[in-house]
Scaffold this active site. Structure first.
Site, PDB file in Angstrom:
ATOM      1  N   LYS A  45     -22.382  54.896  11.522  1.00  0.00           N
ATOM      2  CA  LYS A  45     -22.729  56.129  12.177  1.00  0.00           C
ATOM      3  C   LYS A  45     -23.740  56.669  10.431  1.00  0.00           C
ATOM      4  O   LYS A  45     -23.464  56.433   9.622  1.00  0.00           O
ATOM      5  CB  LYS A  45     -22.216  57.029  12.152  1.00  0.00           C
ATOM      6  CG  LYS A  45     -22.690  58.360  12.278  1.00  0.00           C
ATOM      7  CD  LYS A  45     -21.485  59.000  12.534  1.00  0.00           C
ATOM      8  CE  LYS A  45     -21.580  60.297  12.187  1.00  0.00           C
ATOM      9  NZ  LYS A  45     -20.496  61.690  12.971  1.00  0.00           N
ATOM     10  N   LYS A  84     -19.683  54.631   8.213  1.00  0.00           N
ATOM     11  CA  LYS A  84     -20.245  55.655   7.667  1.00  0.00           C
ATOM     12  C   LYS A  84     -20.587  56.597   6.684  1.00  0.00           C
ATOM     13  O   LYS A  84     -20.769  56.348   6.017  1.00  0.00           O
ATOM     14  CB  LYS A  84     -19.760  57.894   8.522  1.00  0.00           C
ATOM     15  CG  LYS A  84     -20.414  58.502   8.620  1.00  0.00           C
ATOM     16  CD  LYS A  84     -19.536  59.721   9.467  1.00  0.00           C
ATOM     17  CE  LYS A  84     -20.275  61.516   8.769  1.00  0.00           C
ATOM     18  NZ  LYS A  84     -19.553  62.358   9.216  1.00  0.00           N
ATOM     19  N   ASP A  97     -13.288  61.307  11.519  1.00  0.00           N
ATOM     20  CA  ASP A  97     -14.408  60.640  10.261  1.00  0.00           C
ATOM     21  C   ASP A  97     -13.360  60.808   8.804  1.00  0.00           C
ATOM     22  O   ASP A  97     -12.965  62.362   8.281  1.00  0.00           O
ATOM     23  CB  ASP A  97     -15.815  61.475  10.274  1.00  0.00           C
ATOM     24  CG  ASP A  97     -16.679  61.198  11.410  1.00  0.00           C
ATOM     25  OD1 ASP A  97     -16.101  60.985  12.033  1.00  0.00           O
ATOM     26  OD2 ASP A  97     -17.650  61.127  11.764  1.00  0.00           O
TER      27      ASP A  97
END
Length: 241
Positions: free
Chosen positions: A190, A158, A96
């Site tokens: 996400k 995300k 991430d």
């Protein structure tokens, strides 16, 4: 849809997360035990805990995610690549990456793109999620950041680090889903930060269904990054007296 039905749908999409500043090895042990018990998609932990999580979750099917360039979204490509290389060596399945969103706000998208390009090249066989930090961006910049990250090969975009005053919002998620849909719908979303209730999970699942179709939200295309949410979902599955 009942709360139990929402919970059964949401739990396999959960990235069970502990990125607290005071996180300890004992906390990771507890996190991984909860992840095994609930059958979530992944755990998301600090880089220094990746090797432990990989041991604790061996054979479970639960994936290990970690964060790099976190949380500030700087422009140190070499340093971020060192973080990424070490995390992959320790057993991370997913990276991430925080987009250099301050550079984007300063009108320097090329600096943001350079970071994503470099980490994408290192993660050729690894799921790459790019954190946009949408709470720090105006809607037009959320749209620009989404398109930039997707074009650079992000597997998912995300919303948030969870370290700013504003985390995930339905408005930001809708803009991001529009970009994913316009790109063919193969990449994922996400939502992360501030989700605590079954109703929170339902809100984002409903949004994904409306915009992408009822079969789109799967673990490879839709994740919910939260820790507090797990307790609410598990409670919704417990039989009432």
């Amino acid at each position: 849809m009942t709360d139990a039905e929402i919970a059964r749908r949401a739990l396999p999409l959960l990235d069970l997360t502990d990125l607290s500043d005071a996180c300890t090895a004992a906390d990771i042990t507890a996190l991984c035990a909860a992840a095994r018990a609930s059958g979530v998609a992944a755990v998301c932990v600090w880089p220094q805990f990746v090797a432990q999580a990989a041991r604790d979750l061996a054979g479970s099917g639960v994936r290990i995610a970690t964060v790099v360039n976190f949380p500030a979204g700087g422009e140190d490509v070499a340093g971020t690549l060192r973080e990424t290389r070490a995390a992959l060596a320790d057993g991370a399945d997913e990276i991430d990456l925080v987009l250099p969103y301050p550079a984007l706000r300063d009108g320097r998208p090329e600096a943001a793109r350079a970071m994503v390009d470099a980490v994408r090249a290192m993660c050729a066989e690894t799921c790459l999620k790019v954190i946009l930090e949408t709470g720090m961006l105006a809607p037009d910049l959320i749209r620009q950041a989404s398109r930039l990250a997707l074009a650079a090969g992000a597997d998912m975009i995300k919303t948030s680090t969870g370290k700013t005053a504003i985390s995930a919002t339905p408005e930001a998620a809708e803009i991001m889903l529009e970009a994913i849909r316009d790109g063919g719908g193969r990449q994922g979303l996400k939502v992360s930060g501030g989700l605590r209730t079954v109703a929170d999970a339902a809100r984002y699942l409903d949004l994904a269904d409306r915009m992408m179709g009822s079969g789109w939200a799967r673990p490879d295309t839709f994740r919910i990054g939260a820790s507090a949410l797990r307790a609410a979902l598990v409670a919704a599955l417990e039989p009432t007296a």
